[in-house]
Design a protein around this motif. Structure first.
Motif, PDB file in Angstrom:
ATOM      1  N   PRO A   1       0.813  -1.227   0.000  1.00 19.46           N
ATOM      2  CA  PRO A   1       0.000   0.000   0.000  1.00 19.46           C
ATOM      3  C   PRO A   1       0.848   1.280   0.000  1.00 19.46           C
ATOM      4  CG  PRO A   1      -0.903  -1.583   1.553  1.00 19.46           C
ATOM      5  CD  PRO A   1       0.415  -2.139   1.088  1.00 19.46           C
ATOM      6  N   TRP A   2       1.960   1.269   0.723  1.00 18.61           N
ATOM      7  CA  TRP A   2       2.814   2.461   0.753  1.00 18.61           C
ATOM      8  C   TRP A   2       3.644   2.580  -0.522  1.00 18.61           C
ATOM      9  CZ3 TRP A   2       1.332   6.228   3.460  1.00 18.61           C
ATOM     10  CH2 TRP A   2       0.628   6.027   4.635  1.00 18.61           C
ATOM     11  N   LYS A   3       3.990   1.467  -1.143  1.00 22.09           N
ATOM     12  CA  LYS A   3       4.658   1.521  -2.451  1.00 22.09           C
ATOM     13  C   LYS A   3       3.702   2.157  -3.467  1.00 22.09           C
ATOM     14  CE  LYS A   3       7.526  -2.528  -1.621  1.00 22.09           C
ATOM     15  NZ  LYS A   3       7.871  -3.889  -2.027  1.00 22.09           N
ATOM     16  N   ASP A   4       2.431   1.753  -3.399  1.00 24.22           N
ATOM     17  CA  ASP A   4       1.434   2.323  -4.310  1.00 24.22           C
ATOM     18  C   ASP A   4       1.251   3.821  -4.056  1.00 24.22           C
ATOM     19  OD1 ASP A   4       1.098  -0.235  -5.320  1.00 24.22           O
ATOM     20  OD2 ASP A   4      -0.755  -0.618  -4.197  1.00 24.22           O
ATOM     21  N   ALA A   5       1.217   4.199  -2.773  1.00 26.05           N
ATOM     22  CA  ALA A   5       1.072   5.626  -2.429  1.00 26.05           C
ATOM     23  C   ALA A   5       2.257   6.428  -2.944  1.00 26.05           C
ATOM     24  CB  ALA A   5       0.922   5.783  -0.914  1.00 26.05           C
ATOM     25  N   ALA A   6       3.457   5.893  -2.745  1.00 19.95           N
ATOM     26  CA  ALA A   6       4.659   6.585  -3.224  1.00 19.95           C
ATOM     27  C   ALA A   6       4.643   6.714  -4.744  1.00 19.95           C
ATOM     28  CB  ALA A   6       5.912   5.847  -2.759  1.00 19.95           C
ATOM     29  N   ALA A   7       4.195   5.668  -5.422  1.00 15.33           N
ATOM     30  CA  ALA A   7       4.154   5.680  -6.889  1.00 15.33           C
ATOM     31  C   ALA A   7       3.130   6.681  -7.424  1.00 15.33           C
ATOM     32  CB  ALA A   7       3.850   4.285  -7.411  1.00 15.33           C
ATOM     33  N   ALA A   8       2.124   6.993  -6.618  1.00 17.37           N
ATOM     34  CA  ALA A   8       1.061   7.902  -7.056  1.00 17.37           C
ATOM     35  C   ALA A   8       1.402   9.377  -6.860  1.00 17.37           C
ATOM     36  CB  ALA A   8      -0.232   7.571  -6.303  1.00 17.37           C
ATOM     37  N   VAL A   9       2.519   9.656  -6.180  1.00 16.86           N
ATOM     38  CA  VAL A   9       2.857  11.045  -5.849  1.00 16.86           C
ATOM     39  C   VAL A   9       4.163  11.451  -6.539  1.00 16.86           C
ATOM     40  CG1 VAL A   9       3.349  12.666  -3.992  1.00 16.86           C
ATOM     41  CG2 VAL A   9       1.680  10.837  -3.630  1.00 16.86           C
ATOM     42  N   PRO A  10       4.078  12.241  -7.591  1.00 19.21           N
ATOM     43  CA  PRO A  10       5.295  12.706  -8.270  1.00 19.21           C
ATOM     44  C   PRO A  10       5.969  13.816  -7.457  1.00 19.21           C
ATOM     45  CG  PRO A  10       3.345  13.603  -9.338  1.00 19.21           C
ATOM     46  CD  PRO A  10       2.857  12.696  -8.245  1.00 19.21           C
ATOM     47  N   ARG A  11       7.098  13.503  -6.838  1.00 14.86           N
ATOM     48  CA  ARG A  11       7.751  14.453  -5.926  1.00 14.86           C
ATOM     49  C   ARG A  11       8.116  15.768  -6.611  1.00 14.86           C
ATOM     50  NH1 ARG A  11      13.520  14.135  -2.918  1.00 14.86           N
ATOM     51  NH2 ARG A  11      13.011  15.376  -1.078  1.00 14.86           N
ATOM     52  N   HIS A  12       8.452  15.727  -7.885  1.00 14.00           N
ATOM     53  CA  HIS A  12       8.857  16.969  -8.552  1.00 14.00           C
ATOM     54  C   HIS A  12       7.745  18.004  -8.567  1.00 14.00           C
ATOM     55  CE1 HIS A  12       6.845  15.085 -12.009  1.00 14.00           C
ATOM     56  NE2 HIS A  12       6.795  16.296 -12.541  1.00 14.00           N
ATOM     57  N   GLY A  13       6.496  17.565  -8.477  1.00  5.43           N
ATOM     58  CA  GLY A  13       5.377  18.507  -8.436  1.00  5.43           C
ATOM     59  C   GLY A  13       5.390  19.392  -7.203  1.00  5.43           C
ATOM     60  N   PHE A  14       6.086  18.960  -6.150  1.00  9.57           N
ATOM     61  CA  PHE A  14       6.169  19.721  -4.911  1.00  9.57           C
ATOM     62  C   PHE A  14       7.430  20.567  -4.843  1.00  9.57           C
ATOM     63  CE2 PHE A  14       3.489  16.113  -4.355  1.00  9.57           C
ATOM     64  CZ  PHE A  14       2.407  16.620  -3.664  1.00  9.57           C
ATOM     65  N   LEU A  15       8.231  20.502  -5.890  1.00  7.14           N
ATOM     66  CA  LEU A  15       9.508  21.222  -5.906  1.00  7.14           C
ATOM     67  C   LEU A  15       9.621  22.159  -7.106  1.00  7.14           C
ATOM     68  CD1 LEU A  15      11.600  18.146  -4.820  1.00  7.14           C
ATOM     69  CD2 LEU A  15      11.292  20.249  -3.484  1.00  7.14           C
ATOM     70  N   ARG A  16       8.499  22.536  -7.665  1.00 11.66           N
ATOM     71  CA  ARG A  16       8.506  23.397  -8.856  1.00 11.66           C
ATOM     72  C   ARG A  16       9.076  24.790  -8.604  1.00 11.66           C
ATOM     73  NH1 ARG A  16       6.612  20.815 -13.082  1.00 11.66           N
ATOM     74  NH2 ARG A  16       5.031  19.215 -12.828  1.00 11.66           N
TER      75      ARG A  16
END
Length: 135
Positions: free
Chosen positions: A25-40
């Motif tokens: 479940p946490w692998k799926d959560a991590a895969a669903a969140v593109p980190r670069h979107g929070f670092l624009r």
């Protein structure tokens, strides 16, 4: 597969191999969140060899920006309480005051919290909201 999707997949594989990311479940959560979107708005990178530590801004689409977004490291997003990467050119020698925490620590802490799907969680952060998005 886009470049950021490939980098995210590599990050998840690395966190899994190191034991920081253990459950599907946490692998799926991590895969669903593109980190670069929070670092624009960019982040600060340590200037190699500087003493005291100096920081230089790395802005969206700059050299190494996307790759760093998917590195398992904390990325400073604010310095001295108010200074953002877009505020300066060159270097700054003040202390970081906000960051996007390294993903392996975020995922390990969230797994250790043992959150179940129907639970309510109050997440109070001061960074980029990456942790809240994964949660």
């Amino acid at each position: 597969m886009s470049n950021h999707e490939q980098l995210l997949r590599q990050l998840i594989e690395s966190m899994t191999a190191s034991g920081s990311l253990r459950t599907q479940p946490w692998k799926d959560a991590a895969a669903a969140v593109p980190r670069h979107g929070f670092l624009r708005k960019g982040f600060f990178r340590v200037v190699p060899g500087s003493s005291p530590t100096a920081w230089t801004p790395v802005l969206e689409h700059g050299d190494g920006w996307l790759e760093a977004c998917y590195a398992d490291e904390s990325l400073g997003t604010q310095i001295a309480g108010t200074i953002k990467p877009t505020d300066i050119r060159g270097e700054i020698m003040r202390e970081p005051t906000s960051s996007s925490t390294l993903p392996s620590l975020v995922l390990r802490m969230l797994e250790d919290l043992q959150v179940e799907p129907d639970m309510n969680v109050l997440e109070i952060g001061t960074g980029t909201a990456y942790s809240a998005a994964v949660l």
